[in-house]
Design a protein around this motif. Structure first.
Motif, PDB file in Angstrom:
ATOM      1  N   UNK A 133     -20.504   9.208  13.455  1.00  0.00           N
ATOM      2  CA  UNK A 133     -21.510   9.772  12.549  1.00  0.00           C
ATOM      3  C   UNK A 133     -21.812   8.734  11.473  1.00  0.00           C
ATOM      4  N   UNK A 134     -23.051   8.252  11.449  1.00  0.00           N
ATOM      5  CA  UNK A 134     -23.377   7.142  10.557  1.00  0.00           C
ATOM      6  C   UNK A 134     -23.713   7.594   9.133  1.00  0.00           C
ATOM      7  N   UNK A 135     -23.837   8.918   8.921  1.00  0.00           N
ATOM      8  CA  UNK A 135     -24.146   9.412   7.577  1.00  0.00           C
ATOM      9  C   UNK A 135     -23.001  10.265   7.023  1.00  0.00           C
ATOM     10  N   UNK A 136     -21.783   9.838   7.303  1.00  0.00           N
ATOM     11  CA  UNK A 136     -20.639  10.574   6.766  1.00  0.00           C
ATOM     12  C   UNK A 136     -19.558   9.622   6.267  1.00  0.00           C
ATOM     13  N   UNK A 137     -19.999   8.526   5.619  1.00  0.00           N
ATOM     14  CA  UNK A 137     -19.057   7.593   5.017  1.00  0.00           C
ATOM     15  C   UNK A 137     -18.062   7.047   6.017  1.00  0.00           C
ATOM     16  N   UNK A 138     -16.805   6.950   5.581  1.00  0.00           N
ATOM     17  CA  UNK A 138     -15.761   6.405   6.446  1.00  0.00           C
ATOM     18  C   UNK A 138     -15.218   7.423   7.431  1.00  0.00           C
ATOM     19  N   UNK A 139     -15.554   8.704   7.245  1.00  0.00           N
ATOM     20  CA  UNK A 139     -15.098   9.737   8.176  1.00  0.00           C
ATOM     21  C   UNK A 139     -16.114   9.857   9.304  1.00  0.00           C
TER      22      UNK A 139
END
Length: 298
Positions: A133-139
């Motif tokens: 998921x590219x829009x969830x920071x490092x998670x």
């Protein structure tokens, strides 16, 4: 000192062995294309070769990292572009909805489209690239394996969104942020505004209340534009870094080649010369060995 037949024979054998070693060295250089094939051949060349090979390996790794950066940023920019188009359509609906000439049923149809656009933006927020998921920071794996962006009917988030920066090393000592911080675009305020906007279209009769959402949507459009501008600046920078890394890689490979690769023309000349020397040594050696009684009995 008396020179004996045994001394001559031993010297000849030692010289022939040395000649064979030279022939073997040149043959090995010719077959491998390398100046040295073991550190003991030339420790200085071997040590330099290790340094150059490390530079080449690092350069190739940075190239792979930069490829990952491009993949992440290009997909992020594409997602933000689709978000921009959705927000612009939402603004059009807000302008139309604020027009008092539309009836309640027509505004209900607009509300249905707003709901669909909200779901579309939600899907964009949950964009996956290579199962990340590219829009969830490092998670990047989501929340317990589920999509990070999950909202209820009121537009409230069900999960805590990760806003930490994702940094990738693109050159020696240089790390670049590759992700878009979710709060910059896909924040809870956006989805709450869209939910309220759809509800106002369904049930509201106040044109001014609907018109107020034009400004709200404009704010979200500006946020998206600013985020894309920041992303574009970082994309321009990675292009410059990529050119430098590629040039460094070519330079490192060139230095490694000059340090390790054999000059084939020179090797062939040395091999030919050594073969002539070896034949001469064999010819001279055959004369050194004294005749035996068997030579006279023929």
């Amino acid at each position: 000192m008396r020179v004996t037949q045994g001394m001559l024979t031993n010297n000849m054998l030692r010289n022939l062995s040395s000649s064979y070693d030279s022939l073997g060295k040149y043959m090995e250089q010719l077959s491998t294309g390398k100046k040295i094939n073991r550190p003991s051949d030339d420790p200085v060349v071997a040590m330099k070769g290790m340094n150059y090979r490390t530079q080449v390996t690092n350069s190739e790794q940075f190239e792979r990292n930069i490829g990952e950066v491009h993949n992440w940023m290009d997909n992020s920019d594409d997602a933000l572009d689709k978000t921009q188009k959705a927000l612009e359509r939402l603004r059009e609906l807000a302008v139309q909805g604020a027009n008092g000439t539309y009836e309640e049923g027509q505004r209900g149809n607009m509300a249905a489209e707003v709901d669909q656009l909200k779901e579309h933006i939600l899907d964009i927020a949950n964009t996956e690239v290579n199962n990340k998921y590219i829009f969830n920071g490092t998670n990047t794996t989501g929340v317990d394996g589920d999509k990070p962006f999950d909202i209820d009917a009121d537009g409230n988030f069900q999960n805590a969104i990760n806003n930490q920066d994702v940094n990738i090393e693109v050159s020696e000592g240089t790390k670049l942020r590759v992700n878009v911080r979710p709060d910059d675009v896909f924040n809870e305020e956006l989805f709450t505004d869209l939910s309220n906007f759809a509800e106002e279209l369904r049930t509201g009769t106040d044109d001014d209340a609907i018109s107020a959402y034009i400004g709200e949507i404009d704010d979200h459009i500006n946020n998206n534009v600013d985020t894309r501008a920041d992303l574009g600046a970082r994309q321009n920078r990675i292009d410059l870094i990529e050119n430098r890394v590629l040039e460094q890689g070519v330079s490192a490979k060139d230095m490694m080649s000059k340090n390790e690769d054999a000059d084939i023309e020179k090797v062939i000349m040395n091999l030919t010369s050594q073969e002539s020397i070896h034949r001469a040594a064999l010819s001279a050696g055959s004369r050194i060995i004294q005749p035996t009684l068997l030579d006279f009995l023929r």
